[in-house]
Scaffold this active site. Structure first.
Site, short mmCIF file in Angstrom:
data_model
loop_
_atom_site.label_atom_id
_atom_site.label_comp_id
_atom_site.label_asym_id
_atom_site.label_seq_id
_atom_site.Cartn_x
_atom_site.Cartn_y
_atom_site.Cartn_z
CE1 TYR A 33 -4.62 50.41 21.38
CE2 TYR A 33 -3.78 50.46 23.61
CZ TYR A 33 -3.91 49.81 22.40
OH TYR A 33 -3.34 48.58 22.21
CE LYS A 147 -0.66 51.59 21.86
NZ LYS A 147 -0.49 50.14 21.82
CD GLU A 179 2.65 44.05 15.85
OE1 GLU A 179 3.34 44.88 16.46
OE2 GLU A 179 1.68 44.37 15.13
CG LEU A 204 1.96 49.85 17.28
CD1 LEU A 204 0.84 50.63 16.61
CD2 LEU A 204 1.64 49.63 18.75
N1 PDD Z 1 0.72 47.45 23.31
N2 PDD Z 1 2.71 45.80 18.89
C1 PDD Z 1 1.45 45.78 19.36
C2 PDD Z 1 0.41 45.06 18.58
C3 PDD Z 1 1.13 46.42 20.57
O1 PDD Z 1 -0.13 46.42 21.02
C4 PDD Z 1 2.16 47.07 21.31
C5 PDD Z 1 1.90 47.78 22.61
C6 PDD Z 1 3.47 47.06 20.78
C7 PDD Z 1 4.62 47.74 21.47
O2 PDD Z 1 4.54 49.13 21.41
P1 PDD Z 1 5.16 50.02 22.58
O3 PDD Z 1 6.58 49.60 22.73
O4 PDD Z 1 5.02 51.41 22.11
O5 PDD Z 1 4.36 49.72 23.83
C8 PDD Z 1 3.70 46.44 19.55
C9 PDD Z 1 0.36 48.15 24.51
C10 PDD Z 1 1.36 48.02 25.60
C11 PDD Z 1 -1.05 47.75 24.94
O6 PDD Z 1 -1.87 47.60 24.06
O7 PDD Z 1 -1.33 47.64 26.14
#
Ligand code: PDD
Length: 282
Positions: A33, A147, A179, A204
């Protein structure tokens, strides 16, 4: 009012948006996703999201059911059909529907869905006040760079944070912060050194992490991409987390220890302001 979602080529009311119980996303979390923030009706950092989507598909040997142009058109249609001004667009791509069998099926036909979420992330009270976090062991698998919708460990972490009265949890492996449950983790040492974990299979690759590092560079904030411990984080002058749907949120307490006197710090504020200035100009 019910939202309009996208399911395999059709725009439908969310009540009618359905997929099979034999979809591999449901059976095995065999799906990837992307979540892209929307500000003033526009997709933010779109190229970074698309690049990561390509990579997630490639790493799992999945094909892309729509062209890049069709994918973007679908997300823009969802924004328009839902009159979305601020929030996010989710797209999820699965390996498709097939009899339950662990090995990848042939010609399962992929499932692709999209939906929107209304959020006021530019004016969020968390951004103004900061949040408390707890630290928890990182119990996830070893391909966190992909992801996928396999998010149960993160859901457990977020629940543990909620039960502890905290806003989020930072996950820890071998003493080092990996993270947040849905975000990347940063600390600021001695008021001007930004520290964040380098990219690897352990975290991620955040699109917001990437944008914030670029802004830090242009704002003459020094950057150290290295692992940091929970103790280092607790003694930092600032801490914050980044994600597409929150941009940068100050962390003002870690496991009950106050960070930066319990107030959001100047580096976090500066980077957040720079991000919005860039996003609104683009
Ligand atoms: N999540 N690390 C993890 C485990 C994440 O699920 C996310 C983002 C990030 C940050 O990535 P980005 O800056 O590209 O949003 C880091 C999204 C927001 C979610 O699952 O809703």
């Amino acid at each position: 009012m019910s939202r309009i979602a996208y399911v395999n080529g059709d725009y439908v009311r969310e009540e009618e948006a359905k997929i099979s119980i034999f979809d591999r996303a449901f059976l095995f979390a065999d799906a990837i996703y992307e979540v892209t923030a929307v500000l003033d009706g526009k997709l933010l950092d779109y190229e970074s999201h698309l690049e990561r989507l390509h990579r997630s598909l490639r790493e799992l040997g999945m094909t892309q059911p729509l062209s890049d142009a069709e994918l973007k058109e679908m997300q823009e249609q969802l924004i328009a059909r839902n009159s979305l001004n601020e929030g996010s667009v989710y797209i999820q791509i699965t390996r498709g529907v097939a009899a339950r069998n662990f090995a990848y099926p042939e010609n399962a036909g992929q499932t692709i869905v999209g939906f929107t979420l209304v959020e006021d992330f530019s004016g969020s009270p968390e951004a103004k006040k900061g949040i408390a976090i707890i630290t928890i062991p990182d119990i996830r698998w070893q391909r966190r760079d992909i992801k996928t919708t396999g998010l149960l460990a993160q859901a457990m972490g977020k629940q543990a944070a909620a039960e502890a009265g905290a806003g989020d949890a930072w996950m820890v492996e071998q003493g080092y912060v990996t993270e947040g449950t849905a975000s990347n983790a940063f600390i600021v040492l001695e008021g001007n050194r930004l520290v964040t974990r380098p990219l690897s299979n352990s975290i991620l690759s955040g699109t917001t992490r990437r944008a914030i590092l670029k802004l830090a560079e242009s704002g003459e904030i020094s950057i150290e991409q290295r692992r940091f411990t929970v103790d280092e984080a607790k003694s930092a002058s600032e801490a914050f987390l980044t994600s597409a749907t929150h941009i940068a949120i100050p962390v003002v307490e870690i496991d009950g220890v106050m960070i930066g006197g319990g107030q959001p710090g100047p580096v976090t504020r500066k980077l957040r302001d720079m991000y919005f200035a860039m996003a609104r100009k683009a």
